[in-house]
Design a protein around this motif. Structure first.
Motif, PDB file in Angstrom:
ATOM      1  N   LEU A 135       0.811  -1.228   0.000  1.00  0.00           N
ATOM      2  CA  LEU A 135       0.000   0.000   0.000  1.00  0.00           C
ATOM      3  C   LEU A 135       0.843   1.277   0.000  1.00  0.00           C
ATOM      4  O   LEU A 135       0.503   2.216  -0.735  1.00  0.00           O
ATOM      5  N   PRO A 136       1.925   1.376   0.781  1.00  0.00           N
ATOM      6  CA  PRO A 136       2.706   2.614   0.716  1.00  0.00           C
ATOM      7  C   PRO A 136       3.276   2.896  -0.681  1.00  0.00           C
ATOM      8  O   PRO A 136       3.353   4.047  -1.107  1.00  0.00           O
ATOM      9  N   VAL A 137       3.649   1.860  -1.399  1.00  0.00           N
ATOM     10  CA  VAL A 137       4.162   2.033  -2.765  1.00  0.00           C
ATOM     11  C   VAL A 137       3.021   2.453  -3.692  1.00  0.00           C
ATOM     12  O   VAL A 137       3.167   3.382  -4.495  1.00  0.00           O
ATOM     13  N   LEU A 138       1.879   1.799  -3.567  1.00  0.00           N
ATOM     14  CA  LEU A 138       0.724   2.168  -4.393  1.00  0.00           C
ATOM     15  C   LEU A 138       0.296   3.609  -4.129  1.00  0.00           C
ATOM     16  O   LEU A 138      -0.008   4.351  -5.067  1.00  0.00           O
ATOM     17  N   GLY A 139       0.263   3.994  -2.869  1.00  0.00           N
ATOM     18  CA  GLY A 139      -0.099   5.377  -2.532  1.00  0.00           C
ATOM     19  C   GLY A 139       0.836   6.377  -3.195  1.00  0.00           C
ATOM     20  O   GLY A 139       0.392   7.380  -3.751  1.00  0.00           O
ATOM     21  N   ALA A 140       2.133   6.092  -3.155  1.00  0.00           N
ATOM     22  CA  ALA A 140       3.113   6.989  -3.780  1.00  0.00           C
ATOM     23  C   ALA A 140       2.923   7.037  -5.299  1.00  0.00           C
ATOM     24  O   ALA A 140       3.020   8.106  -5.912  1.00  0.00           O
ATOM     25  N   MET A 141       2.640   5.886  -5.897  1.00  0.00           N
ATOM     26  CA  MET A 141       2.430   5.840  -7.348  1.00  0.00           C
ATOM     27  C   MET A 141       1.192   6.649  -7.736  1.00  0.00           C
ATOM     28  O   MET A 141       1.231   7.463  -8.670  1.00  0.00           O
ATOM     29  N   PHE A 142       0.086   6.414  -7.034  1.00  0.00           N
ATOM     30  CA  PHE A 142      -1.153   7.140  -7.330  1.00  0.00           C
ATOM     31  C   PHE A 142      -0.946   8.643  -7.162  1.00  0.00           C
ATOM     32  O   PHE A 142      -1.380   9.440  -7.991  1.00  0.00           O
ATOM     33  N   ARG A 143      -0.308   9.036  -6.071  1.00  0.00           N
ATOM     34  CA  ARG A 143      -0.122  10.469  -5.799  1.00  0.00           C
ATOM     35  C   ARG A 143       0.796  11.106  -6.850  1.00  0.00           C
ATOM     36  O   ARG A 143       0.559  12.227  -7.280  1.00  0.00           O
ATOM     37  N   HIS A 144       1.832  10.406  -7.253  1.00  0.00           N
ATOM     38  CA  HIS A 144       2.725  10.935  -8.288  1.00  0.00           C
ATOM     39  C   HIS A 144       1.948  11.190  -9.578  1.00  0.00           C
ATOM     40  O   HIS A 144       2.080  12.259 -10.192  1.00  0.00           O
ATOM     41  N   LEU A 145       1.146  10.222  -9.980  1.00  0.00           N
ATOM     42  CA  LEU A 145       0.347  10.395 -11.195  1.00  0.00           C
ATOM     43  C   LEU A 145      -0.634  11.554 -11.041  1.00  0.00           C
ATOM     44  O   LEU A 145      -0.789  12.369 -11.953  1.00  0.00           O
ATOM     45  N   ALA A 146      -1.280  11.643  -9.899  1.00  0.00           N
ATOM     46  CA  ALA A 146      -2.268  12.699  -9.666  1.00  0.00           C
ATOM     47  C   ALA A 146      -1.630  14.079  -9.687  1.00  0.00           C
ATOM     48  O   ALA A 146      -2.187  15.020 -10.254  1.00  0.00           O
ATOM     49  N   ALA A 171      -3.629   2.462   4.249  1.00  0.00           N
ATOM     50  CA  ALA A 171      -3.944   3.188   3.013  1.00  0.00           C
ATOM     51  C   ALA A 171      -4.042   4.688   3.284  1.00  0.00           C
ATOM     52  O   ALA A 171      -3.486   5.503   2.531  1.00  0.00           O
ATOM     53  N   ILE A 172      -4.731   5.054   4.337  1.00  0.00           N
ATOM     54  CA  ILE A 172      -4.870   6.474   4.684  1.00  0.00           C
ATOM     55  C   ILE A 172      -3.501   7.080   4.961  1.00  0.00           C
ATOM     56  O   ILE A 172      -3.167   8.153   4.453  1.00  0.00           O
ATOM     57  N   ASP A 173      -2.686   6.377   5.744  1.00  0.00           N
ATOM     58  CA  ASP A 173      -1.342   6.867   6.064  1.00  0.00           C
ATOM     59  C   ASP A 173      -0.446   6.916   4.829  1.00  0.00           C
ATOM     60  O   ASP A 173       0.551   7.643   4.823  1.00  0.00           O
ATOM     61  N   SER A 174      -0.786   6.154   3.795  1.00  0.00           N
ATOM     62  CA  SER A 174       0.019   6.089   2.570  1.00  0.00           C
ATOM     63  C   SER A 174      -0.439   7.064   1.498  1.00  0.00           C
ATOM     64  O   SER A 174       0.074   7.031   0.381  1.00  0.00           O
ATOM     65  N   GLY A 175      -1.413   7.911   1.827  1.00  0.00           N
ATOM     66  CA  GLY A 175      -1.823   8.944   0.885  1.00  0.00           C
ATOM     67  C   GLY A 175      -3.052   8.645   0.062  1.00  0.00           C
ATOM     68  O   GLY A 175      -3.400   9.425  -0.831  1.00  0.00           O
ATOM     69  N   PHE A 176      -3.729   7.547   0.328  1.00  0.00           N
ATOM     70  CA  PHE A 176      -4.981   7.289  -0.379  1.00  0.00           C
ATOM     71  C   PHE A 176      -6.005   8.349   0.040  1.00  0.00           C
ATOM     72  O   PHE A 176      -6.008   8.802   1.179  1.00  0.00           O
ATOM     73  N   THR A 177      -6.869   8.717  -0.885  1.00  0.00           N
ATOM     74  CA  THR A 177      -7.873   9.751  -0.603  1.00  0.00           C
ATOM     75  C   THR A 177      -9.264   9.175  -0.460  1.00  0.00           C
ATOM     76  O   THR A 177     -10.225   9.912  -0.251  1.00  0.00           O
ATOM     77  N   SER A 178      -9.366   7.856  -0.582  1.00  0.00           N
ATOM     78  CA  SER A 178     -10.654   7.184  -0.486  1.00  0.00           C
ATOM     79  C   SER A 178     -10.409   5.730  -0.068  1.00  0.00           C
ATOM     80  O   SER A 178      -9.480   5.097  -0.574  1.00  0.00           O
ATOM     81  N   VAL A 179     -11.217   5.249   0.863  1.00  0.00           N
ATOM     82  CA  VAL A 179     -11.122   3.848   1.265  1.00  0.00           C
ATOM     83  C   VAL A 179     -12.503   3.214   1.243  1.00  0.00           C
ATOM     84  O   VAL A 179     -13.498   3.849   1.564  1.00  0.00           O
ATOM     85  N   MET A 180     -12.546   1.958   0.826  1.00  0.00           N
ATOM     86  CA  MET A 180     -13.777   1.180   0.884  1.00  0.00           C
ATOM     87  C   MET A 180     -13.504   0.008   1.806  1.00  0.00           C
ATOM     88  O   MET A 180     -12.641  -0.831   1.524  1.00  0.00           O
ATOM     89  N   PHE A 181     -14.203   0.005   2.951  1.00  0.00           N
ATOM     90  CA  PHE A 181     -14.073  -1.095   3.893  1.00  0.00           C
ATOM     91  C   PHE A 181     -15.104  -2.158   3.557  1.00  0.00           C
ATOM     92  O   PHE A 181     -16.296  -1.872   3.456  1.00  0.00           O
ATOM     93  N   ASP A 182     -14.631  -3.381   3.387  1.00  0.00           N
ATOM     94  CA  ASP A 182     -15.515  -4.495   3.056  1.00  0.00           C
ATOM     95  C   ASP A 182     -15.611  -5.415   4.271  1.00  0.00           C
ATOM     96  O   ASP A 182     -14.786  -6.305   4.456  1.00  0.00           O
ATOM     97  N   GLY A 183     -16.611  -5.170   5.086  1.00  0.00           N
ATOM     98  CA  GLY A 183     -16.865  -6.019   6.242  1.00  0.00           C
ATOM     99  C   GLY A 183     -17.969  -7.016   5.981  1.00  0.00           C
ATOM    100  O   GLY A 183     -18.566  -7.546   6.920  1.00  0.00           O
ATOM    101  N   SER A 184     -18.250  -7.280   4.722  1.00  0.00           N
ATOM    102  CA  SER A 184     -19.388  -8.126   4.352  1.00  0.00           C
ATOM    103  C   SER A 184     -19.231  -9.575   4.812  1.00  0.00           C
ATOM    104  O   SER A 184     -20.212 -10.307   4.857  1.00  0.00           O
ATOM    105  N   ARG A 185     -18.020  -9.958   5.172  1.00  0.00           N
ATOM    106  CA  ARG A 185     -17.791 -11.329   5.626  1.00  0.00           C
ATOM    107  C   ARG A 185     -18.004 -11.475   7.134  1.00  0.00           C
ATOM    108  O   ARG A 185     -17.830 -12.568   7.669  1.00  0.00           O
ATOM    109  N   THR A 186     -18.323 -10.382   7.791  1.00  0.00           N
ATOM    110  CA  THR A 186     -18.527 -10.403   9.241  1.00  0.00           C
ATOM    111  C   THR A 186     -20.018 -10.269   9.548  1.00  0.00           C
ATOM    112  O   THR A 186     -20.800  -9.853   8.690  1.00  0.00           O
ATOM    113  N   PRO A 187     -20.419 -10.588  10.776  1.00  0.00           N
ATOM    114  CA  PRO A 187     -21.818 -10.369  11.153  1.00  0.00           C
ATOM    115  C   PRO A 187     -22.196  -8.895  10.971  1.00  0.00           C
ATOM    116  O   PRO A 187     -21.356  -8.000  11.127  1.00  0.00           O
TER     117      PRO A 187
END
Length: 139
Positions: A59-70, A93-109
């Motif tokens: 995730l930290p690498v992906l965040g840097a890549m996305f931010r560089h492109l943006a 993800a948040i700490d790595s510079g992502f600007t949006s997160v989707m939490f998928d808790g669908s596998r939990t009660p």
């Protein structure tokens, strides 16, 4: 143009009646191609780091890549974590510079999913990051 949140690109789309592409990325080449296509059409784009992408790139690498492109794009670019399965994954993800997160808790009660989603949304919003959650399963 700078990096944008999901809310910043979806609210105008909702009001003006158009769609914004959310594109799952697997590597640098397709990230660049997606941004180039968005620039050619002068439209915003959502770059999504899904589970398959995260298997090969931290995730930290992906965040840097996305931010560089943006930062070098002439259109809004959203850096989106798609289907984050844990609080820690969303936090990273948040700490790595992502600007949006989707939490998928669908596998939990359901109640655990609601509680976890609320906590992640609070964490995300405190950082100025958009957040969404998933309930149920889309086949």
């Amino acid at each position: 143009m700078t990096i944008a949140t999901l809310s910043e690109v979806l609210q105008p789309a909702l009001k003006q009646g158009y769609a914004v592409a959310g594109l799952v990325t697997l590597g640098w080449e397709d990230m660049r191609a997606y941004v180039a296509a968005a620039e050619a059409e002068n439209v915003p784009v959502i770059l999504q780091a899904g589970p398959s992408c995260r298997e090969h790139t931290p995730l930290p690498v992906l965040g840097a890549m996305f931010r560089h492109l943006a930062e070098n794009a002439c259109v809004p670019v959203v850096a989106h974590l798609d289907h984050g399965y844990t609080t820690e994954e969303c936090r990273t993800a948040i700490d790595s510079g992502f600007t949006s997160v989707m939490f998928d808790g669908s596998r939990t009660p359901l109640q655990q999913n609601i509680d976890d989603t609320a906590a992640i949304a609070e964490m995300a919003h405190a950082a100025g990051v958009s957040c969404e959650g998933e309930i149920g399963f889309v086949g």
